[in-house]
Design a protein around this motif. Structure first.
Motif, PDB file in Angstrom:
ATOM      1  N   LYS A 181      60.774  -7.062  66.688  1.00  0.00           N
ATOM      2  CA  LYS A 181      60.441  -5.659  66.913  1.00  0.00           C
ATOM      3  C   LYS A 181      60.817  -4.873  65.670  1.00  0.00           C
ATOM      4  CE  LYS A 181      61.082  -1.723  70.010  1.00  0.00           C
ATOM      5  NZ  LYS A 181      61.750  -1.197  71.215  1.00  0.00           N
ATOM      6  N   TRP A 182      59.928  -3.997  65.247  1.00  0.00           N
ATOM      7  CA  TRP A 182      60.170  -3.252  64.026  1.00  0.00           C
ATOM      8  C   TRP A 182      59.919  -1.763  64.250  1.00  0.00           C
ATOM      9  CZ3 TRP A 182      55.485  -1.029  62.817  1.00  0.00           C
ATOM     10  CH2 TRP A 182      54.336  -1.711  63.276  1.00  0.00           C
ATOM     11  N   ASP A 183      60.541  -0.953  63.378  1.00  0.00           N
ATOM     12  CA  ASP A 183      60.341   0.489  63.394  1.00  0.00           C
ATOM     13  C   ASP A 183      60.388   0.999  61.962  1.00  0.00           C
ATOM     14  OD1 ASP A 183      63.054   0.563  62.689  1.00  0.00           O
ATOM     15  OD2 ASP A 183      63.688   0.815  64.762  1.00  0.00           O
ATOM     16  N   LEU A 184      60.582   2.292  61.800  1.00  0.00           N
ATOM     17  CA  LEU A 184      60.555   2.870  60.463  1.00  0.00           C
ATOM     18  C   LEU A 184      61.659   2.337  59.564  1.00  0.00           C
ATOM     19  CD1 LEU A 184      59.754   6.607  61.302  1.00  0.00           C
ATOM     20  CD2 LEU A 184      58.280   5.011  60.071  1.00  0.00           C
ATOM     21  N   ASP A 185      62.757   1.907  60.151  1.00  0.00           N
ATOM     22  CA  ASP A 185      63.895   1.432  59.373  1.00  0.00           C
ATOM     23  C   ASP A 185      63.833  -0.056  59.065  1.00  0.00           C
ATOM     24  OD1 ASP A 185      65.042   3.978  59.348  1.00  0.00           O
ATOM     25  OD2 ASP A 185      65.985   3.642  61.303  1.00  0.00           O
ATOM     26  N   GLY A 186      62.822  -0.738  59.563  1.00  0.00           N
ATOM     27  CA  GLY A 186      62.712  -2.180  59.336  1.00  0.00           C
ATOM     28  C   GLY A 186      62.787  -2.936  60.639  1.00  0.00           C
ATOM     29  N   ALA A 187      63.424  -4.094  60.609  1.00  0.00           N
ATOM     30  CA  ALA A 187      63.528  -4.921  61.808  1.00  0.00           C
ATOM     31  C   ALA A 187      64.519  -4.296  62.782  1.00  0.00           C
ATOM     32  CB  ALA A 187      63.966  -6.330  61.438  1.00  0.00           C
ATOM     33  N   SER A 188      64.067  -4.060  64.001  1.00  0.00           N
ATOM     34  CA  SER A 188      64.938  -3.534  65.047  1.00  0.00           C
ATOM     35  C   SER A 188      65.688  -4.674  65.712  1.00  0.00           C
ATOM     36  CB  SER A 188      64.126  -2.756  66.086  1.00  0.00           C
ATOM     37  OG  SER A 188      64.955  -2.294  67.123  1.00  0.00           O
ATOM     38  N   TYR A 189      64.977  -5.755  66.017  1.00  0.00           N
ATOM     39  CA  TYR A 189      65.638  -6.955  66.523  1.00  0.00           C
ATOM     40  C   TYR A 189      64.733  -8.165  66.360  1.00  0.00           C
ATOM     41  CZ  TYR A 189      62.933  -6.546  70.957  1.00  0.00           C
ATOM     42  OH  TYR A 189      61.942  -6.468  71.903  1.00  0.00           O
ATOM     43  N   LEU A 190      65.365  -9.330  66.369  1.00  0.00           N
ATOM     44  CA  LEU A 190      64.665 -10.616  66.453  1.00  0.00           C
ATOM     45  C   LEU A 190      65.276 -11.344  67.642  1.00  0.00           C
ATOM     46  CD1 LEU A 190      62.727 -12.806  65.397  1.00  0.00           C
ATOM     47  CD2 LEU A 190      64.626 -13.665  64.002  1.00  0.00           C
ATOM     48  N   ARG A 191      64.451 -11.536  68.668  1.00  0.00           N
ATOM     49  CA  ARG A 191      64.942 -12.128  69.908  1.00  0.00           C
ATOM     50  C   ARG A 191      64.277 -13.475  70.140  1.00  0.00           C
ATOM     51  NH1 ARG A 191      63.962  -8.259  74.600  1.00  0.00           N
ATOM     52  NH2 ARG A 191      61.829  -9.061  74.427  1.00  0.00           N
TER      53      ARG A 191
END
Length: 246
Positions: A181-191
């Motif tokens: 999952k990604w957003d403006l700041d980069g990777a939000s999480y890798l699950r």
């Protein structure tokens, strides 16, 4: 600890207790409060209770947050009297009967404390040294850092292609679902492993070393799946370009 030593009252006299009940109860509350405080320290908790037996009955001290909540007396003949409580004060007659046994209660409490003297003398405090986890943690953080760096790169490319501020990319590696999952700041999480799975990259802290050992070797397969996804996107774009020339 002499009970009610500062109060000149015949606690066996009902009329005297009735006349000076507020003073008597204030003195008892202060004195029994010290018992409650010491019990709280001894038991190692802010909440609890303990009972003490005398020849005439049983006393129960209950404390909360280290303060006395109530002091209850149960004579052998039955019934009970709350000498100290958060409710209305006890009637003078049962209060006087209870207070006639108060000194014996204090003696029972003191005997209990004395019985604990030296109980820790034989405890061996020569504990073995505690090993540091620094080496494992440093290696865990190094591996997770490389995974997070790759995820941030993928997140940036996906954001450029999708043209949106938020999104997800998922793929299956050896039948296990991976989701970035990604957003403006980069990777939000890798699950890894669906909604109840393991977060290799997260905003809430690193995974365990055991999880890194289990899943990090398969991360390369996720990157390969992403690269194949990008290759398919490039082919789709080439087809669009060819169709535009015709």
């Amino acid at each position: 600890m002499a009970p009610l030593s500062d109060l000149d009252v015949d606690i066996s006299d009902v009329d005297t207790v009735a006349d000076r009940r507020d003073d008597v109860l204030a003195a008892v509350r202060e004195h029994a409060g010290r018992v409650a405080y010491n019990l709280a320290r001894l038991q190692g908790g802010d909440y609890g209770q303990r009972s003490f037996s005398t020849e005439r009955g049983e006393w129960t001290v209950k404390y909360e947050a280290g303060d006395l909540e109530y002091l209850r007396y149960k004579p052998q003949g039955g019934g009970e009297t709350y000498v100290v409580s958060t409710q209305q004060p006890a009637e003078p007659e049962p209060l006087a009967r209870a207070l006639a046994d108060y000194a014996a209660f204090v003696e029972s409490y003191n005997d209990y404390v004395d019985s604990l003297d030296g109980m820790l003398d034989e405890v061996d405090d020569g504990f073995p040294p505690v090993e540091s986890t620094d080496t494992v943690v440093d290696e865990r953080d190094r591996i997770v850092g490389r995974i997070e760096e790759a995820c941030n790169t993928m997140a940036g490319e996906l954001q450029r292609y999708e043209g949106t501020d938020y999104g997800t990319y998922s793929a299956r590696v050896a039948s296990t679902r991976w989701e970035l999952k990604w957003d403006l700041d980069g990777a939000s999480y890798l699950r890894v492993g669906g909604s109840g799975g393991v977060y290799l990259v997260s905003q809430y802290g690193p995974p365990s070393a055991a999880d890194v050992r289990e899943y990090a070797p398969a991360f390369g397969g996720f990157v390969e799946a992403y690269n194949d996804h990008v290759a398919d996107l490039e082919l789709d774009l080439e087809r669009i370009e060819l169709s535009d020339r015709t």
